[in-house]
Design an enzyme around this catalytic site. Structure first.
Site, PDB file in Angstrom:
ATOM      1  N   LYS A  22      -1.713  -5.644   2.113  1.00 18.54           N
ATOM      2  CA  LYS A  22      -1.442  -4.587   3.099  1.00 18.54           C
ATOM      3  C   LYS A  22      -0.065  -4.774   3.715  1.00 18.54           C
ATOM      4  CE  LYS A  22      -3.781  -1.845   2.436  1.00 18.54           C
ATOM      5  NZ  LYS A  22      -4.315  -2.252   1.215  1.00 18.54           N
ATOM      6  N   TRP A  76       7.353  10.533 -10.614  1.00 20.37           N
ATOM      7  CA  TRP A  76       7.498   9.099 -10.283  1.00 20.37           C
ATOM      8  C   TRP A  76       8.119   8.505 -11.533  1.00 20.37           C
ATOM      9  CZ3 TRP A  76       4.333   4.452 -11.468  1.00 20.37           C
ATOM     10  CH2 TRP A  76       4.656   3.378 -10.641  1.00 20.37           C
ATOM     11  N   CYS A  81       2.930  10.964 -10.860  1.00 21.38           N
ATOM     12  CA  CYS A  81       3.475  12.326 -10.767  1.00 21.38           C
ATOM     13  C   CYS A  81       2.418  13.304 -10.233  1.00 21.38           C
ATOM     14  CB  CYS A  81       3.890  12.799 -12.147  1.00 21.38           C
ATOM     15  SG  CYS A  81       5.001  11.662 -12.964  1.00 21.38           S
ATOM     16  N   HIS A 113      -1.537 -28.482  -1.375  1.00 20.98           N
ATOM     17  CA  HIS A 113      -1.166 -28.903  -2.744  1.00 20.98           C
ATOM     18  C   HIS A 113       0.159 -28.287  -3.157  1.00 20.98           C
ATOM     19  CE1 HIS A 113      -4.985 -30.896  -3.361  1.00 20.98           C
ATOM     20  NE2 HIS A 113      -5.544 -29.875  -2.726  1.00 20.98           N
ATOM     21  N   ASN A 154       2.527  14.624 -16.588  1.00 17.61           N
ATOM     22  CA  ASN A 154       2.175  13.364 -15.924  1.00 17.61           C
ATOM     23  C   ASN A 154       1.591  12.483 -17.015  1.00 17.61           C
ATOM     24  OD1 ASN A 154       1.477  11.307 -14.249  1.00 17.61           O
ATOM     25  ND2 ASN A 154      -0.314  12.320 -13.374  1.00 17.61           N
ATOM     26  N   GLY A 155       2.092  11.241 -17.135  1.00 16.97           N
ATOM     27  CA  GLY A 155       1.598  10.334 -18.183  1.00 16.97           C
ATOM     28  C   GLY A 155       2.782   9.764 -18.944  1.00 16.97           C
ATOM     29  N   ARG A 170       1.065  10.716  -3.615  1.00 18.00           N
ATOM     30  CA  ARG A 170       0.944  10.003  -4.893  1.00 18.00           C
ATOM     31  C   ARG A 170       2.180   9.176  -5.191  1.00 18.00           C
ATOM     32  NH1 ARG A 170      -2.925  12.990  -8.158  1.00 18.00           N
ATOM     33  NH2 ARG A 170      -1.809  12.618 -10.066  1.00 18.00           N
ATOM     34  N   GLU A 208      -6.494  -9.395   0.695  1.00 13.69           N
ATOM     35  CA  GLU A 208      -6.302  -7.975   1.034  1.00 13.69           C
ATOM     36  C   GLU A 208      -5.302  -7.823   2.176  1.00 13.69           C
ATOM     37  OE1 GLU A 208      -6.598  -5.328  -0.270  1.00 13.69           O
ATOM     38  OE2 GLU A 208      -6.499  -3.838   1.333  1.00 13.69           O
ATOM     39  N   GLU A 262       2.873  -4.282   1.002  1.00 14.09           N
ATOM     40  CA  GLU A 262       3.113  -2.982   0.372  1.00 14.09           C
ATOM     41  C   GLU A 262       3.663  -1.952   1.347  1.00 14.09           C
ATOM     42  OE1 GLU A 262      -0.158  -0.749  -1.229  1.00 14.09           O
ATOM     43  OE2 GLU A 262      -1.585  -1.734   0.074  1.00 14.09           O
ATOM     44  N   LYS A 312       0.068   6.218  -5.293  1.00 12.83           N
ATOM     45  CA  LYS A 312      -1.301   6.092  -4.799  1.00 12.83           C
ATOM     46  C   LYS A 312      -2.241   5.676  -5.921  1.00 12.83           C
ATOM     47  CE  LYS A 312      -4.816   6.281  -2.071  1.00 12.83           C
ATOM     48  NZ  LYS A 312      -5.022   5.156  -1.129  1.00 12.83           N
TER      49      LYS A 312
HETATM   50  C1  AGP Z   1      -3.801  -0.746  -2.249  1.00 16.37           C
HETATM   51  O1  AGP Z   1      -3.421  -0.487  -0.914  1.00 16.37           O
HETATM   52  C2  AGP Z   1      -2.790  -0.226  -3.241  1.00 16.37           C
HETATM   53  N1  AGP Z   1      -2.549   1.155  -3.031  1.00 16.37           N
HETATM   54  C3  AGP Z   1      -3.156  -0.572  -4.669  1.00 16.37           C
HETATM   55  O2  AGP Z   1      -3.235  -1.972  -4.772  1.00 16.37           O
HETATM   56  C4  AGP Z   1      -4.479   0.020  -5.184  1.00 16.37           C
HETATM   57  O3  AGP Z   1      -5.565  -0.625  -4.567  1.00 16.37           O
HETATM   58  C5  AGP Z   1      -4.556  -0.233  -6.700  1.00 16.37           C
HETATM   59  O4  AGP Z   1      -3.472   0.431  -7.324  1.00 16.37           O
HETATM   60  C6  AGP Z   1      -5.871   0.251  -7.318  1.00 16.37           C
HETATM   61  O5  AGP Z   1      -5.976   1.643  -7.149  1.00 16.37           O
HETATM   62  P1  AGP Z   1      -7.414   2.321  -7.439  1.00 16.37           P
HETATM   63  O6  AGP Z   1      -8.361   1.744  -6.424  1.00 16.37           O
HETATM   64  O7  AGP Z   1      -7.182   3.787  -7.264  1.00 16.37           O
HETATM   65  O8  AGP Z   1      -7.810   1.944  -8.831  1.00 16.37           O
END
Ligand code: AGP
Length: 608
Positions: A485, A75, A2, A504, A101-102, A27, A481, A488, A603
């Protein structure tokens, strides 16, 4: 996650709230709302969907006059993204407004208790219980009332609150969810994150856990949970205002990928002096470094993948055992610590709930905790014993690129530092590594210049269903990684596999034209991975390879090859990831998606 923005001052609040919320869209959210008080009437509007809908509903805020207001992008955690569940939430009389937020973990007990007292609820949210309790416990003194309520909730909160019988007064409180207070010339602000108010002020207070702020146009007064006044430090944010806008790019992600050369320089140069690596932040820790028996790296998502790179590099250079763990697992598995261990947490936002909890878990056992963080002043920087900043600047796109690249560069330098301090590296070797590090930015620039070729290739995979990324050792770290990418931001199923493990079981999924991306930068493992390419080719796969310049023979087996410039084997991840970031970006953009705001994602995940 949020977004919260609040304002009290001499200007109209609504336009400031809408502008601030637009800076927090990165976010991730699925509804938006705001409440504005003109001294007599507390008005509000809220809506599911995008912030634009709120802008239109309120005619750019004109329908909500007043100089005191709170705004929110939600969110959804408890309750679907509907108008009723959108924030702000109110008491029955509409005289108390709250944005949050929380997560209020005991909200169901509270709700049941308040319903028994005759209170009705209009939403499914945990937040509404706060508005109802502020009403029930109201003493006429907002700070006293807020403290009474906070003593009765468990969980995390960043709050913005307005009481209609206190015109001009904005209240804020925080526990485990980020919230800052901005000190401006035309009034004062609250926000979940700096970009929301950077346009108005660089002077901010970081509210600490269980602190409350009473904010008016001229004053900001802080209290602790015992109602004692406290005097926090005022910080000045150094960020460049333009850093938090797109700068002419279609998406922040492309802008941030393009910033990677600069970010590598900003992150490495302060730690490279005359051919040697030194971390000012660790100047008192030579003993810990020398004695370290094991390193735990804890993180989530891409930060976890950066930790995987860190493992291979630190073990390779400094010969210290490194265990990389998902923070969400580490925090609950009651880890066994032996003497002289170190925990290194990695987080772009410094607010990820699982990683923060892992940090607290380690600290509770007296283990030294270092944090590799990008967001200045974030919660993790205050929890960890040492903070190693990544100097990537604000990263807006949900999919991390520049912060990830900076994280792995910090691991390279940590590995060099550990190896040097433990006699595994002489001055000449160190100098050579530093020279290689200095060359990375221009090599990244070169690969970014290759984007059109990658884009053309990506356009062939807009409708791909499954993609596999394979590699060994450091190449496997990049496979992890690269697959995240793609997943997501393009919603294409992708899996990373240790190349030697494919046979395997998972190789049964490879069929004609399945795209397999092989990362082959580690010379010692080159032939092994080539044999894995042959295996998948014989089952009909289409193979994209990322390998070192000079290996043109790979074209006998791979269908599309991206060559990376020669660098030290330990630093190859910084180069191999570039075409793979670009590939994911172009598949997503080619599908017409909002690359910066992928569905279901935030985010920073500040909830469990
Ligand atoms: C990565 O592209 C994602 N946005 C997500 O996996 C992110 O790396 C993860 O939520 C960790 O976030 P942080 O680095 O802010 O802790």
């Amino acid at each position: 996650m949020c977004g919260i923005v609040g304002y009290t001052g001499k200007n109209q609040a609504a336009p400031i709230l809408l502008d601030g919320l637009s800076k927090l869209e990165y976010r991730g959210y699925d509804s938006a709302g705001m409440a504005v008080f003109d001294g007599k009437t507390l008005r509000s509007e809220k809506t599911p969907g995008r912030l634009n809908a709120l802008v239109e509903m309120t005619h750019d805020g004109k329908l909500l006059p007043g100089t005191l207001g709170i705004g929110h992008t939600r969110w959804a955690t408890h309750g679907k993204p509907t108008r009723a569940n959108a924030h702000p939430h109110f008491n029955a009389a509409g005289t108390v407004a709250v944005v949050h937020n929380g997560i209020i973990e005991n909200y169901l007990d509270i709700r049941q208790r308040m319903e028994k007292k005759g209170f009705a609820f209009k939403s499914d949210t945990d937040t509404e219980t706060l508005a109802v309790m502020l009403d029930y416990y109201y003493t006429g003194d907002p700070v006293e009332t807020i403290i009474k309520v906070l003593h009765r909730v468990t969980g995390s909160y960043a709050l913005g609150i307005i009481f209609a019988d206190h015109p001009g007064e904005l209240y804020a409180a925080r526990k485990d969810s980020p919230l800052i207070v901005g000190k401006g010339k035309d009034g004062n602000y609250i926000a979940s994150d700096v970009p929301a108010i950077l346009k108005y002020t660089r002077d901010v207070y970081y509210i600490e856990n269980e602190e409350i702020a009473k904010i008016t146009e001229k004053d900001i007064v802080f209290f602790n949970i015992d109602a004692e006044e406290i005097k926090p430090e005022l910080h000045t944010v150094e960020w460049d205002v333009n850093a938090a806008d797109k700068g002419g790019y279609e998406f922040y992600m492309m802008k941030e990928m393009s910033e990677q050369p600069k970010v590598l320089r900003n992150t490495c140069e302060p730690r490279m002096k005359k051919g040697s690596i030194a971390f000012e932040e660790l100047s008192k820790d030579a003993d810990i470094i020398k004695k370290a028996s094991k390193i735990h790296i804890v993180a989530c998502g891409s930060a976890y993948h950066a930790g995987m790179t860190g493992k291979y590099v630190i073990e390779g250079m400094a010969r210290i055992p490194v265990e990389v763990e998902l923070a969400s697992e580490f925090r609950y598995r009651d880890p066994v610590y032996t003497d002289d261990e170190i925990v290194i947490a990695v987080s772009q936002s410094g607010e990820t709930a699982d990683t923060l909890a892992a940090v607290k878990e380690a600290k509770a056992h007296g283990v030294p905790v270092w944090a590799i963080v990008n967001a200045t002043g974030s919660s993790m920087t205050r929890e960890a014993d040492r903070t190693l900043y990544t100097f990537a600047g604000p990263e807006i796109s949900v999919a991390t690129t520049k912060a990830y690249s900076a994280q792995i560069a910090v691991f390279y330098m940590l590995a060099i530092l550990f190896a040097k301090e433990r006699g595994q590296l002489d001055a000449n070797e160190e100098k050579s590594y530093v020279e290689d590090l200095k060359r990375l930015p221009e090599q990244v620039e070169l690969l970014l210049g290759n984007k059109e070729r990658v884009q053309k290739f990506a356009n062939r995979y807009i409708s791909a269903r499954d993609v596999y990324y394979i590699g060994r050792g450091l190449d496997y770290a990049i496979a992890l990684e690269a697959s995240l990418k793609l997943k997501e931001i393009s919603y294409v199923h992708a899996e990373a596999y240790a190349a030697g493990e494919l046979k395997h079981g998972t190789i049964s999924l490879i069929e004609k034209n399945t795209l397999v991306t092989a990362i082959v930068t580690q010379e010692a493992l080159y032939d092994k991975t080539i044999s894995n390419i042959v295996e998948v080719k014989s089952r009909g796969a289409f193979v994209m390879a990322v390998t070192n310049v000079g290996h043109s023979e790979i074209e006998e087996n791979a269908d599309f090859v991206v060559y990376i410039p020669t660098t030290n084997k330990y630093f190859a991840n910084s180069l191999a990831i570039i075409p793979l970031q670009l590939f994911a970006y172009y598949v997503s953009a080619g599908k017409g998606y909002d690359v910066d705001h992928p569905r279901n994602l935030a985010k920073s995940v500040t909830v469990e």
